[in-house]
Design a protein around this motif. Structure first.
Motif, mmCIF file in Angstrom:
data_model
loop_
_atom_site.group_PDB
_atom_site.id
_atom_site.type_symbol
_atom_site.label_atom_id
_atom_site.label_comp_id
_atom_site.label_asym_id
_atom_site.label_seq_id
_atom_site.Cartn_x
_atom_site.Cartn_y
_atom_site.Cartn_z
ATOM 1 N N LYS A 88 0.817 -1.218 0.000
ATOM 2 C CA LYS A 88 0.000 0.000 0.000
ATOM 3 C C LYS A 88 0.853 1.271 0.000
ATOM 4 C CE LYS A 88 -4.192 1.931 1.937
ATOM 5 N NZ LYS A 88 -5.351 1.562 1.178
ATOM 6 N N ALA A 89 1.946 1.269 0.738
ATOM 7 C CA ALA A 89 2.797 2.459 0.810
ATOM 8 C C ALA A 89 3.437 2.757 -0.542
ATOM 9 C CB ALA A 89 3.872 2.276 1.870
ATOM 10 N N ALA A 90 3.980 1.715 -1.167
ATOM 11 C CA ALA A 90 4.606 1.899 -2.482
ATOM 12 C C ALA A 90 3.566 2.291 -3.523
ATOM 13 C CB ALA A 90 5.318 0.620 -2.914
ATOM 14 N N ALA A 91 2.389 1.704 -3.419
ATOM 15 C CA ALA A 91 1.317 2.025 -4.358
ATOM 16 C C ALA A 91 0.886 3.482 -4.210
ATOM 17 C CB ALA A 91 0.135 1.095 -4.156
ATOM 18 N N ALA A 92 0.842 3.966 -2.974
ATOM 19 C CA ALA A 92 0.431 5.350 -2.740
ATOM 20 C C ALA A 92 1.441 6.337 -3.315
ATOM 21 C CB ALA A 92 0.250 5.591 -1.252
ATOM 22 N N THR A 93 2.727 6.060 -3.122
ATOM 23 C CA THR A 93 3.745 6.962 -3.676
ATOM 24 C C THR A 93 3.764 6.889 -5.201
ATOM 25 O OG1 THR A 93 5.452 5.269 -3.385
ATOM 26 C CG2 THR A 93 5.223 6.894 -1.643
ATOM 27 N N ALA A 94 3.609 5.687 -5.740
ATOM 28 C CA ALA A 94 3.562 5.535 -7.199
ATOM 29 C C ALA A 94 2.330 6.221 -7.769
ATOM 30 C CB ALA A 94 3.583 4.060 -7.573
ATOM 31 N N LEU A 95 1.245 6.199 -7.012
ATOM 32 C CA LEU A 95 0.004 6.848 -7.449
ATOM 33 C C LEU A 95 0.193 8.358 -7.557
ATOM 34 C CD1 LEU A 95 -3.037 6.726 -8.117
ATOM 35 C CD2 LEU A 95 -3.471 6.969 -5.668
ATOM 36 N N VAL A 96 0.867 8.944 -6.594
ATOM 37 C CA VAL A 96 1.114 10.390 -6.618
ATOM 38 C C VAL A 96 1.920 10.761 -7.859
ATOM 39 C CG1 VAL A 96 2.287 12.285 -5.436
ATOM 40 C CG2 VAL A 96 0.945 10.660 -4.129
ATOM 41 N N GLU A 97 2.941 9.983 -8.160
ATOM 42 C CA GLU A 97 3.761 10.244 -9.347
ATOM 43 C C GLU A 97 2.956 10.039 -10.622
ATOM 44 O OE1 GLU A 97 7.485 8.134 -9.249
ATOM 45 O OE2 GLU A 97 7.790 8.636 -7.130
ATOM 46 N N ALA A 98 2.120 9.005 -10.637
ATOM 47 C CA ALA A 98 1.301 8.724 -11.819
ATOM 48 C C ALA A 98 0.301 9.852 -12.056
ATOM 49 C CB ALA A 98 0.579 7.395 -11.647
ATOM 50 N N ILE A 99 -0.302 10.348 -11.000
ATOM 51 C CA ILE A 99 -1.253 11.451 -11.139
ATOM 52 C C ILE A 99 -0.560 12.679 -11.716
ATOM 53 C CG2 ILE A 99 -2.654 13.109 -9.826
ATOM 54 C CD1 ILE A 99 -3.460 10.768 -7.997
#
Length: 87
Positions: free
Chosen positions: A44-55
């Motif tokens: 979840k932590a890695a997904a959240a940081t990757a999500l911010v970059e993807a957005i």
């Protein structure tokens, strides 16, 4: 091949813009794959940081006119929904 000078220029300009758009779309796809990989790993932590970059990447593509605003909104929504679904 075109004979008129303006037609030749349009061909060159269109090729340049197509290459730029292709590079931007490739960045977006890569950032989405990173989020998907983190989701698959249930991190979840890695997904959240990757999500911010993807957005950020998707929004930049939208401001440059590569994606329509509704398309980018849909992509972001689906990614966020998937990240929030991680237990």
């Amino acid at each position: 091949m075109a004979n008129i000078k303006s037609s030749k220029k349009r061909i060159l300009v269109n090729r340049t813009k197509a290459e730029r758009n292709k590079a931007i779309k490739s960045k977006v796809k890569t950032s989405i794959k990173k989020v998907d990989a983190a989701i698959a790993a249930s991190d979840k932590a890695a997904a959240a940081t990757a999500l911010v970059e993807a957005i950020s990447t998707i929004d930049k593509a939208t401001t440059k006119g590569v994606y329509h605003k509704n398309t980018s909104s849909r992509k972001i929504s689906r990614l966020a929904k998937a990240v929030n679904a991680i237990q």
